[in-house]
Design a protein around this motif. Structure first.
Motif, PDB file in Angstrom:
ATOM      1  N   MET A  89       0.762  -1.170  -0.007  1.00  0.00           N
ATOM      2  CA  MET A  89      -0.059  -0.069  -0.002  1.00  0.00           C
ATOM      3  C   MET A  89       0.753   1.188  -0.037  1.00  0.00           C
ATOM      4  O   MET A  89       0.716   2.080  -0.668  1.00  0.00           O
ATOM      5  N   ILE A  90       2.016   1.482   1.000  1.00  0.00           N
ATOM      6  CA  ILE A  90       2.601   2.353   0.931  1.00  0.00           C
ATOM      7  C   ILE A  90       3.533   2.820  -0.330  1.00  0.00           C
ATOM      8  O   ILE A  90       3.755   3.692  -0.885  1.00  0.00           O
ATOM      9  N   HIS A  91       3.983   1.617  -0.883  1.00  0.00           N
ATOM     10  CA  HIS A  91       4.461   1.868  -2.147  1.00  0.00           C
ATOM     11  C   HIS A  91       3.845   2.181  -3.074  1.00  0.00           C
ATOM     12  O   HIS A  91       4.323   2.689  -4.029  1.00  0.00           O
ATOM     13  N   SER A  92       2.329   2.200  -3.263  1.00  0.00           N
ATOM     14  CA  SER A  92       1.580   2.854  -4.052  1.00  0.00           C
ATOM     15  C   SER A  92       1.637   4.418  -3.984  1.00  0.00           C
ATOM     16  O   SER A  92       1.473   5.027  -5.013  1.00  0.00           O
ATOM     17  N   LEU A  93       2.270   4.766  -2.890  1.00  0.00           N
ATOM     18  CA  LEU A  93       2.560   6.435  -2.746  1.00  0.00           C
ATOM     19  C   LEU A  93       3.659   6.708  -3.467  1.00  0.00           C
ATOM     20  O   LEU A  93       3.984   8.000  -3.739  1.00  0.00           O
ATOM     21  N   GLY A  94       4.501   5.753  -3.983  1.00  0.00           N
ATOM     22  CA  GLY A  94       5.670   6.063  -4.676  1.00  0.00           C
ATOM     23  C   GLY A  94       6.904   6.269  -3.607  1.00  0.00           C
ATOM     24  O   GLY A  94       7.898   7.041  -3.881  1.00  0.00           O
ATOM     25  N   LEU A  95       6.814   5.798  -2.200  1.00  0.00           N
ATOM     26  CA  LEU A  95       7.743   5.835  -1.217  1.00  0.00           C
ATOM     27  C   LEU A  95       8.465   4.415  -1.066  1.00  0.00           C
ATOM     28  O   LEU A  95       7.688   3.395  -0.967  1.00  0.00           O
ATOM     29  N   TYR A  96       9.498   4.677  -0.960  1.00  0.00           N
ATOM     30  CA  TYR A  96      10.373   3.220  -0.917  1.00  0.00           C
ATOM     31  C   TYR A  96      11.393   2.891   0.437  1.00  0.00           C
ATOM     32  O   TYR A  96      11.681   2.180   1.002  1.00  0.00           O
ATOM     33  N   SER A  97      11.860   4.227   0.813  1.00  0.00           N
ATOM     34  CA  SER A  97      12.612   4.256   2.172  1.00  0.00           C
ATOM     35  C   SER A  97      11.885   4.312   3.564  1.00  0.00           C
ATOM     36  O   SER A  97      10.681   4.947   3.314  1.00  0.00           O
ATOM     37  N   TRP A  98      12.367   3.599   4.556  1.00  0.00           N
ATOM     38  CA  TRP A  98      11.486   3.529   5.530  1.00  0.00           C
ATOM     39  C   TRP A  98      11.688   4.959   6.145  1.00  0.00           C
ATOM     40  O   TRP A  98      10.458   5.313   6.714  1.00  0.00           O
ATOM     41  N   PRO A  99      12.529   5.820   6.312  1.00  0.00           N
ATOM     42  CA  PRO A  99      12.383   7.192   6.703  1.00  0.00           C
ATOM     43  C   PRO A  99      11.269   8.190   6.087  1.00  0.00           C
ATOM     44  O   PRO A  99      10.614   8.757   6.880  1.00  0.00           O
ATOM     45  N   ALA A 100      11.269   7.815   4.669  1.00  0.00           N
ATOM     46  CA  ALA A 100      10.307   8.576   4.185  1.00  0.00           C
ATOM     47  C   ALA A 100       8.812   8.242   4.321  1.00  0.00           C
ATOM     48  O   ALA A 100       7.959   8.884   4.399  1.00  0.00           O
ATOM     49  N   ILE A 101       8.699   6.799   4.245  1.00  0.00           N
ATOM     50  CA  ILE A 101       7.483   6.250   4.700  1.00  0.00           C
ATOM     51  C   ILE A 101       7.020   6.690   6.163  1.00  0.00           C
ATOM     52  O   ILE A 101       6.003   6.976   6.509  1.00  0.00           O
ATOM     53  N   PHE A 102       8.198   6.671   7.092  1.00  0.00           N
ATOM     54  CA  PHE A 102       7.701   6.983   8.498  1.00  0.00           C
ATOM     55  C   PHE A 102       7.361   8.339   8.584  1.00  0.00           C
ATOM     56  O   PHE A 102       6.203   8.957   9.223  1.00  0.00           O
ATOM     57  N   LEU A 103       8.091   9.431   7.989  1.00  0.00           N
ATOM     58  CA  LEU A 103       7.608  10.856   7.846  1.00  0.00           C
ATOM     59  C   LEU A 103       6.322  11.134   7.172  1.00  0.00           C
ATOM     60  O   LEU A 103       5.580  11.799   7.682  1.00  0.00           O
ATOM     61  N   SER A 104       5.985  10.463   6.221  1.00  0.00           N
ATOM     62  CA  SER A 104       4.521  10.449   5.573  1.00  0.00           C
ATOM     63  C   SER A 104       3.468  10.036   6.448  1.00  0.00           C
ATOM     64  O   SER A 104       2.659  10.726   6.641  1.00  0.00           O
ATOM     65  N   LEU A 105       3.582   8.895   7.247  1.00  0.00           N
ATOM     66  CA  LEU A 105       2.839   8.518   8.369  1.00  0.00           C
ATOM     67  C   LEU A 105       2.637   9.667   9.196  1.00  0.00           C
ATOM     68  O   LEU A 105       1.452   9.884   9.978  1.00  0.00           O
ATOM     69  N   VAL A 106       3.727  10.226   9.661  1.00  0.00           N
ATOM     70  CA  VAL A 106       3.620  11.405  10.866  1.00  0.00           C
ATOM     71  C   VAL A 106       2.930  12.460  10.322  1.00  0.00           C
ATOM     72  O   VAL A 106       2.057  13.104  10.986  1.00  0.00           O
ATOM     73  N   SER A 107       3.167  12.741   8.935  1.00  0.00           N
ATOM     74  CA  SER A 107       2.445  13.961   8.458  1.00  0.00           C
ATOM     75  C   SER A 107       0.887  13.699   8.407  1.00  0.00           C
ATOM     76  O   SER A 107       0.009  14.449   8.666  1.00  0.00           O
ATOM     77  N   ILE A 108       0.603  12.542   7.865  1.00  0.00           N
ATOM     78  CA  ILE A 108      -0.940  11.975   7.832  1.00  0.00           C
ATOM     79  C   ILE A 108      -1.495  12.191   9.179  1.00  0.00           C
ATOM     80  O   ILE A 108      -2.806  12.580   9.501  1.00  0.00           O
ATOM     81  N   THR A 109      -0.719  11.531  10.210  1.00  0.00           N
ATOM     82  CA  THR A 109      -1.606  11.643  11.704  1.00  0.00           C
ATOM     83  C   THR A 109      -1.408  13.096  11.956  1.00  0.00           C
ATOM     84  O   THR A 109      -2.292  13.476  12.780  1.00  0.00           O
ATOM     85  N   THR A 110      -0.502  14.089  11.818  1.00  0.00           N
ATOM     86  CA  THR A 110      -0.570  15.467  12.126  1.00  0.00           C
ATOM     87  C   THR A 110      -1.790  16.110  11.328  1.00  0.00           C
ATOM     88  O   THR A 110      -2.703  16.789  12.123  1.00  0.00           O
ATOM     89  N   PHE A 111      -2.111  15.926  10.304  1.00  0.00           N
ATOM     90  CA  PHE A 111      -3.140  16.378   9.448  1.00  0.00           C
ATOM     91  C   PHE A 111      -4.337  15.966  10.181  1.00  0.00           C
ATOM     92  O   PHE A 111      -5.307  16.778  10.319  1.00  0.00           O
ATOM     93  N   LEU A 112      -4.625  14.491  10.577  1.00  0.00           N
ATOM     94  CA  LEU A 112      -5.988  14.161  11.098  1.00  0.00           C
ATOM     95  C   LEU A 112      -6.113  14.758  12.228  1.00  0.00           C
ATOM     96  O   LEU A 112      -7.105  15.094  12.642  1.00  0.00           O
ATOM     97  N   LEU A 113      -5.188  14.905  13.082  1.00  0.00           N
ATOM     98  CA  LEU A 113      -5.400  15.316  14.528  1.00  0.00           C
ATOM     99  C   LEU A 113      -5.595  16.758  14.386  1.00  0.00           C
ATOM    100  O   LEU A 113      -6.574  17.498  15.074  1.00  0.00           O
ATOM    101  N   SER A 114      -5.335  17.613  13.439  1.00  0.00           N
ATOM    102  CA  SER A 114      -5.406  19.119  13.399  1.00  0.00           C
ATOM    103  C   SER A 114      -6.785  19.281  12.739  1.00  0.00           C
ATOM    104  O   SER A 114      -7.581  19.967  13.225  1.00  0.00           O
ATOM    105  N   VAL A 115      -7.174  18.213  11.782  1.00  0.00           N
ATOM    106  CA  VAL A 115      -8.630  18.378  11.396  1.00  0.00           C
ATOM    107  C   VAL A 115      -9.669  18.077  12.465  1.00  0.00           C
ATOM    108  O   VAL A 115     -10.660  18.838  12.549  1.00  0.00           O
ATOM    109  N   ASN A 116      -9.095  16.957  13.243  1.00  0.00           N
ATOM    110  CA  ASN A 116     -10.040  16.707  14.369  1.00  0.00           C
ATOM    111  C   ASN A 116     -10.313  17.911  15.333  1.00  0.00           C
ATOM    112  O   ASN A 116     -11.525  18.188  15.893  1.00  0.00           O
ATOM    113  N   TYR A 117      -9.126  18.816  15.559  1.00  0.00           N
ATOM    114  CA  TYR A 117      -9.197  20.077  16.413  1.00  0.00           C
ATOM    115  C   TYR A 117     -10.119  20.995  15.608  1.00  0.00           C
ATOM    116  O   TYR A 117     -11.131  21.513  16.096  1.00  0.00           O
ATOM    117  N   TRP A 118      -9.592  21.288  14.393  1.00  0.00           N
ATOM    118  CA  TRP A 118     -10.460  22.546  13.772  1.00  0.00           C
ATOM    119  C   TRP A 118     -11.830  22.135  13.313  1.00  0.00           C
ATOM    120  O   TRP A 118     -12.594  23.190  13.152  1.00  0.00           O
TER     121      TRP A 118
END
Length: 150
Positions: free
Chosen positions: A1-30
């Motif tokens: 699933m993650i590779h369909s985003l075009g990401l292959y290195s674990w640091p990039a995958i990790f940062l993408s997941l952190v970004s998605i979580t940050t976005f969802l928490l922000s939407v939940n607040y706002w």
């Protein structure tokens, strides 16, 4: 699933997941932006996300030019955040512009960090899978055009 985003290195995958979580928490607040636990979680995780991106990029990013641009964007992000905070405190409506520009800088910075980490993999993959004959013809055509102009 993650590779369909075009990401292959674990640091990039990790940062993408952190970004998605940050976005969802922000939407939940706002969805109802009032002081409380949702706001506290949003603000704390946003700071953790920022630090996580800085540390991960410093450890795994190999592209010096991208690192210099990323640190400059980080400084600009901080300045825009402080500007928006000052404008908010004096009850000026234009604080939104500073805050929006802050988010644009942060988003661009995050994207640069992830792409810079993916670059070595993408270069290996593209070199193996791409036929560069058209680029050679294009380069030769541009060189002959430039020689004709000089």
């Amino acid at each position: 699933m993650i590779h369909s985003l075009g990401l292959y290195s674990w640091p990039a995958i990790f940062l993408s997941l952190v970004s998605i979580t940050t976005f969802l928490l922000s939407v939940n607040y706002w969805r109802n932006g009032v002081k409380g636990m949702r706001r506290d979680v949003d603000v704390i995780f946003a700071k953790v996300s920022f630090l996580t991106h800085c540390v991960t990029a410093a450890l795994y990013q190999e592209d010096t030019a991208a690192a210099v641009i990323a640190w400059a964007l980080g400084a600009a992000s901080y300045g825009l955040f402080m500007l928006a905070s000052k404008l908010w405190k004096v009850r000026t409506r234009t604080w939104v512009l500073g805050h929006a520009a802050f988010h644009c800088c942060v988003g661009l910075n995050m994207m640069m960090c992830v792409l810079a980490m993916e670059r070595p993999y993408l270069e290996k993959t593209l070199i193996r899978s791409t036929n560069f004959a058209f680029l050679e013809h294009l380069t030769a055509g541009l060189q002959s055009l430039m020689n004709g102009l000089v």
